[in-house]
Write an enzyme that holds these catalytic residues in place. Structure first.
Site, PDB file in Angstrom:
ATOM      1  N   SER A 101      -3.968   0.197   0.672  1.00 57.01           N
ATOM      2  CA  SER A 101      -3.342  -0.118  -0.783  1.00 57.01           C
ATOM      3  C   SER A 101      -2.573  -1.420  -0.609  1.00 57.01           C
ATOM      4  O   SER A 101      -3.038  -2.462  -0.505  1.00 57.01           O
ATOM      5  CB  SER A 101      -2.518   1.183  -1.035  1.00 57.01           C
ATOM      6  OG  SER A 101      -2.138   0.978  -2.383  1.00 57.01           O
ATOM      7  N   LEU A 102      -1.233  -1.244  -0.961  1.00 56.93           N
ATOM      8  CA  LEU A 102      -0.387  -2.439  -0.865  1.00 56.93           C
ATOM      9  C   LEU A 102      -0.654  -3.125   0.390  1.00 56.93           C
ATOM     10  O   LEU A 102      -0.090  -4.416   0.536  1.00 56.93           O
ATOM     11  CB  LEU A 102       1.074  -2.097  -1.015  1.00 56.93           C
ATOM     12  CG  LEU A 102       2.006  -1.613  -0.223  1.00 56.93           C
ATOM     13  CD1 LEU A 102       2.626  -2.673   0.774  1.00 56.93           C
ATOM     14  CD2 LEU A 102       3.084  -0.707  -0.562  1.00 56.93           C
ATOM     15  N   ARG A 116       3.307  -5.681  -9.003  1.00 57.53           N
ATOM     16  CA  ARG A 116       2.587  -4.437  -9.024  1.00 57.53           C
ATOM     17  C   ARG A 116       3.112  -3.181  -8.865  1.00 57.53           C
ATOM     18  O   ARG A 116       2.809  -2.323  -9.676  1.00 57.53           O
ATOM     19  CB  ARG A 116       1.832  -4.658  -7.504  1.00 57.53           C
ATOM     20  CG  ARG A 116       0.672  -3.655  -7.291  1.00 57.53           C
ATOM     21  CD  ARG A 116      -0.150  -3.995  -6.004  1.00 57.53           C
ATOM     22  NE  ARG A 116      -1.041  -3.352  -5.655  1.00 57.53           N
ATOM     23  CZ  ARG A 116      -1.106  -2.205  -4.920  1.00 57.53           C
ATOM     24  NH1 ARG A 116       0.153  -1.842  -4.569  1.00 57.53           N
ATOM     25  NH2 ARG A 116      -2.040  -1.311  -4.631  1.00 57.53           N
ATOM     26  N   GLN A 174      -8.741  -2.759  -7.250  1.00 56.97           N
ATOM     27  CA  GLN A 174      -7.872  -2.035  -6.251  1.00 56.97           C
ATOM     28  C   GLN A 174      -6.805  -1.000  -7.268  1.00 56.97           C
ATOM     29  O   GLN A 174      -6.548   0.120  -6.536  1.00 56.97           O
ATOM     30  CB  GLN A 174      -7.387  -2.649  -5.169  1.00 56.97           C
ATOM     31  CG  GLN A 174      -6.712  -2.043  -3.977  1.00 56.97           C
ATOM     32  CD  GLN A 174      -5.364  -2.511  -3.721  1.00 56.97           C
ATOM     33  OE1 GLN A 174      -4.366  -2.689  -4.413  1.00 56.97           O
ATOM     34  NE2 GLN A 174      -5.282  -2.905  -2.397  1.00 56.97           N
ATOM     35  N   GLN A 207       2.343   2.509   0.880  1.00 61.64           N
ATOM     36  CA  GLN A 207       3.386   3.140   0.381  1.00 61.64           C
ATOM     37  C   GLN A 207       3.570   4.526   1.025  1.00 61.64           C
ATOM     38  O   GLN A 207       2.477   5.207   1.160  1.00 61.64           O
ATOM     39  CB  GLN A 207       3.416   3.284  -1.214  1.00 61.64           C
ATOM     40  CG  GLN A 207       4.857   3.486  -1.840  1.00 61.64           C
ATOM     41  CD  GLN A 207       4.827   3.126  -3.196  1.00 61.64           C
ATOM     42  OE1 GLN A 207       4.004   2.381  -3.640  1.00 61.64           O
ATOM     43  NE2 GLN A 207       5.804   3.723  -4.032  1.00 61.64           N
ATOM     44  N   HIS A 247      -3.898   4.697  -8.233  1.00 60.95           N
ATOM     45  CA  HIS A 247      -5.391   4.526  -8.038  1.00 60.95           C
ATOM     46  C   HIS A 247      -6.087   5.391  -8.718  1.00 60.95           C
ATOM     47  O   HIS A 247      -7.255   5.969  -8.124  1.00 60.95           O
ATOM     48  CB  HIS A 247      -5.450   4.681  -6.338  1.00 60.95           C
ATOM     49  CG  HIS A 247      -4.898   3.779  -5.512  1.00 60.95           C
ATOM     50  ND1 HIS A 247      -5.339   2.334  -5.579  1.00 60.95           N
ATOM     51  CD2 HIS A 247      -3.840   3.801  -4.608  1.00 60.95           C
ATOM     52  CE1 HIS A 247      -4.759   1.494  -4.787  1.00 60.95           C
ATOM     53  NE2 HIS A 247      -3.453   2.397  -4.291  1.00 60.95           N
TER      54      HIS A 247
END
Length: 311
Positions: A94-95, A119, A252, A9, A203
């Site tokens: 991440s994503l 998500r 995660q 992102q 996170h």
């Protein structure tokens, strides 16, 4: 050996994917399939905006994935360069880990889009707007960032969220704690702290409600076999077992993105070439972590053509 990596992102921008879609029916098919999977014209937001709609987490996450997978499909189908044949592992920030899993066949495109929309929604709703924040610490290593986060917490959540490269660490948590951390950077020998324009504290442990929702979703949608190994965010280690990866995807959400360690471990394991698909965010980080490695960012048709000719 060659690693293919996928951005997270922050890499979204209005107009993303437009050139690919105009040049390739393969790319257009990816965007259309994502629109259908989400019952939402995400491709129109990607193409035309408005920017505030594209930056909404529930839109940004599937949009970044769709753009990267469109780039990959064009490389594979229009230029004949198959990821499983020229690559040796994948990783994503991440994503981007979901994008990487889609790229190696563990999730199909529609499933990946739906998981990322969920998500995004889950992460956005986990903490009321205005209660959380994130900040980039420039000129910080992981040890100084960890010490600063502990000093600034004062009973609130303030944790390392992303260990991006040797000079950039991101912290996440309650807004008050993050603001205290920014005010304290000089005391810890850190060059600068910059509040990030995000709508939730990703996170960190405040994301536990989102992790619970993803655990439920992934219980019904386990990843399948991976065509190539993946280096996972929360362990910075190679994963080949789908069941292990399913648990890591849940972890995660609240866990640290160990990107610096992931790249360092890949490089130590013999990966001398890193190719970023659909962005140019990870490439500068990789150069700071493994300065001897070859890097490439494939975004436009000309990049894909040049890369295909080099194979």
């Amino acid at each position: 050996m060659r690693a293919f990596v996928f951005p997270g992102q922050g890499s979204q921008k209005v107009g993303m994917g437009v050139e690919l879609a105009e040049a390739s029916a393969v790319a257009r098919a990816v965007f259309e399939e994502v629109d259908e999977a989400l019952s939402h014209k995400l491709s129109a937001i990607m193409r035309e905006g408005p920017e505030d709609q594209l930056t909404l987490t529930e839109n940004a996450q599937p949009a970044i994935m769709a753009n990267a997978i469109a780039t990959l499909r064009v490389l594979e189908e229009d230029f004949g360069v198959k990821l499983a044949e020229v690559g040796d592992c994948v990783a994503g920030h991440s994503l981007g880990e979901y994008t990487a899993l889609c790229a190696v066949g563990a999730f199909d495109l529609a499933t990946t889009a739906r998981l990322l929309k969920l998500r995004g929604q889950a992460m956005q709703s986990a903490v009321p707007v205005g209660e959380g924040a994130m900040a980039a610490l420039l000129g910080a290593d992981i040890d100084t960032a960890t010490a600063l986060a502990a000093a600034a917490a004062q009973g609130q959540v303030c944790e390392v969220a992303n260990d991006n490269d040797p000079g950039q660490v991101v912290i996440s948590g309650h807004k008050g704690a993050i603001e205290r951390a920014i005010a304290m950077v000089k005391d810890h020998g850190i060059k600068r702290g910059v509040l990030l324009p995000v709508s939730a504290p990703f996170h960190c442990s405040l994301m536990q409600p989102a992790a619970d929702r993803m655990a439920e979703a992934l219980a019904e949608t386990s990843p399948g076999a991976l065509a190539l190994p993946l280096y996972a965010n929360v362990t910075a280690s190679k994963v080949t077992d789908p069941e292990e990866e399913r648990a890591l995807l849940v972890e995660q959400v609240t866990g640290r993105v160990r990107w610096r360690e992931s790249v360092a471990n890949m490089h130590a394991d013999g990966f001398a070439s890193f190719v970023e698909l659909g962005g140019k965010v990870l490439t500068p980080m990789i150069r700071k972590i493994a300065d001897e490695a070859e890097t490439a960012s494939l975004i436009a048709m000309e990049h894909l053509e040049a890369f295909a000719k080099s194979m």
